[in-house]
Scaffold this active site. Structure first.
Site, mmCIF file in Angstrom:
data_model
loop_
_atom_site.group_PDB
_atom_site.id
_atom_site.type_symbol
_atom_site.label_atom_id
_atom_site.label_comp_id
_atom_site.label_asym_id
_atom_site.label_seq_id
_atom_site.Cartn_x
_atom_site.Cartn_y
_atom_site.Cartn_z
ATOM 1 N N ASP A 105 0.864 -1.167 0.000
ATOM 2 C CA ASP A 105 0.000 0.000 0.000
ATOM 3 C C ASP A 105 0.909 1.228 0.000
ATOM 4 O OD1 ASP A 105 0.963 0.244 2.620
ATOM 5 O OD2 ASP A 105 -1.015 0.181 3.547
ATOM 6 N N HIS A 106 0.329 2.398 0.179
ATOM 7 C CA HIS A 106 1.118 3.629 0.172
ATOM 8 C C HIS A 106 2.142 3.670 1.307
ATOM 9 C CE1 HIS A 106 -2.517 4.195 2.560
ATOM 10 N NE2 HIS A 106 -1.826 5.048 3.296
ATOM 11 N N CYS A 165 3.195 -3.123 4.069
ATOM 12 C CA CYS A 165 2.290 -2.028 4.410
ATOM 13 C C CYS A 165 2.959 -1.257 5.541
ATOM 14 C CB CYS A 165 0.884 -2.524 4.768
ATOM 15 S SG CYS A 165 0.743 -3.553 6.239
ATOM 16 N N THR A 188 2.839 -1.301 8.868
ATOM 17 C CA THR A 188 3.398 -2.144 9.935
ATOM 18 C C THR A 188 3.590 -3.590 9.505
ATOM 19 O OG1 THR A 188 1.214 -2.735 10.786
ATOM 20 C CG2 THR A 188 2.287 -0.768 11.741
ATOM 21 N N GLY A 189 2.914 -4.008 8.466
ATOM 22 C CA GLY A 189 2.922 -5.398 8.038
ATOM 23 C C GLY A 189 1.779 -6.207 8.629
ATOM 24 N N ILE A 190 1.119 -5.666 9.629
ATOM 25 C CA ILE A 190 0.052 -6.402 10.310
ATOM 26 C C ILE A 190 -1.133 -6.637 9.375
ATOM 27 C CG2 ILE A 190 -1.613 -6.347 12.212
ATOM 28 C CD1 ILE A 190 0.546 -4.683 13.766
ATOM 29 N N GLY A 191 -1.614 -5.589 8.744
ATOM 30 C CA GLY A 191 -2.774 -5.727 7.874
ATOM 31 C C GLY A 191 -2.543 -6.699 6.732
ATOM 32 N N MET A 192 -1.395 -6.580 6.083
ATOM 33 C CA MET A 192 -1.085 -7.481 4.969
ATOM 34 C C MET A 192 -1.004 -8.932 5.442
ATOM 35 S SD MET A 192 -0.844 -5.956 2.028
ATOM 36 C CE MET A 192 -0.194 -4.573 1.088
ATOM 37 N N HIS A 250 11.619 -22.880 9.530
ATOM 38 C CA HIS A 250 10.680 -23.678 10.317
ATOM 39 C C HIS A 250 9.272 -23.717 9.734
ATOM 40 C CE1 HIS A 250 13.074 -23.651 14.344
ATOM 41 N NE2 HIS A 250 13.811 -24.010 13.310
ATOM 42 N N ARG A 288 10.872 -32.396 11.462
ATOM 43 C CA ARG A 288 9.802 -32.261 12.453
ATOM 44 C C ARG A 288 8.852 -31.113 12.131
ATOM 45 N NH1 ARG A 288 14.040 -29.364 15.049
ATOM 46 N NH2 ARG A 288 13.277 -27.517 16.150
ATOM 47 N N HIS A 289 9.319 -30.151 11.353
ATOM 48 C CA HIS A 289 8.489 -29.000 11.003
ATOM 49 C C HIS A 289 7.392 -29.358 10.006
ATOM 50 C CE1 HIS A 289 11.395 -26.702 13.215
ATOM 51 N NE2 HIS A 289 12.362 -27.204 12.453
#
Length: 148
Positions: free
Chosen positions: A7-8, A64, A66-70, A97, A131-132
């Site tokens: 985004d912007h 974006c 913070t990266g949270i929304g994306m 992992h 294991r992952h």
């Protein structure tokens, strides 16, 4: 193919990441945004996540503010393991992992050099499997159950 979207709030950092990918000779496609006008991050998160989910792109990078929304948007898609990272260790672990197929960054919380180091680590790290894999299989099974 690596698809990019922002985004912007993530535009400048996305453009720098695109330069890094081009410097490394990696094929990439920028799905926008392409200017600083205010836009809605879900539109670009959907574009990238859909391409990776459908298999027309191997990996994606989303940025974006913070990266949270994306991260929230991308992880709605089947088969997507979008990981929000804030440092090189997190970017490395996202791949090693979790075999993250989308790396998510915050354009307003990371400087260019740190972001370049993180993208490099994510690209250069191999998935450890072992294991992952059992854990990823559980996530895939959950996606199937929730879809059904």
């Amino acid at each position: 193919m690596i698809v990019l979207g922002s985004d912007h709030g993530g535009l400048e950092l996305k453009n720098e990441i695109k330069k890094l990918l081009e410097e490394r000779g990696l094929p990439c496609e920028d799905l926008g945004t392409h200017n600083g006008d205010s836009v809605d991050y879900p539109d670009f998160g959907v574009a990238v996540a859909r391409r990776v989910s459908e298999g027309s792109a191997e990996k994606g990078i989303l940025v974006c503010g913070t990266g949270i929304g994306m991260s929230i948007v991308a992880n709605k898609f089947p088969g997507i393991r979008a990981a929000l990272a804030t440092d090189v260790f997190m970017a490395t672990m996202a791949k090693e992992h979790n075999n993250a197929n989308i790396l998510v960054l915050g354009g307003r919380v990371l400087d260019t050099q740190k972001a370049r180091e993180m993208v490099t680590a994510w690209l250069d790290t191999a998935y450890a499997a072992g294991r992952h894999q059992n854990r990823l299989d559980k996530i895939t099974q959950l996606e199937r159950e929730l879809k059904g």
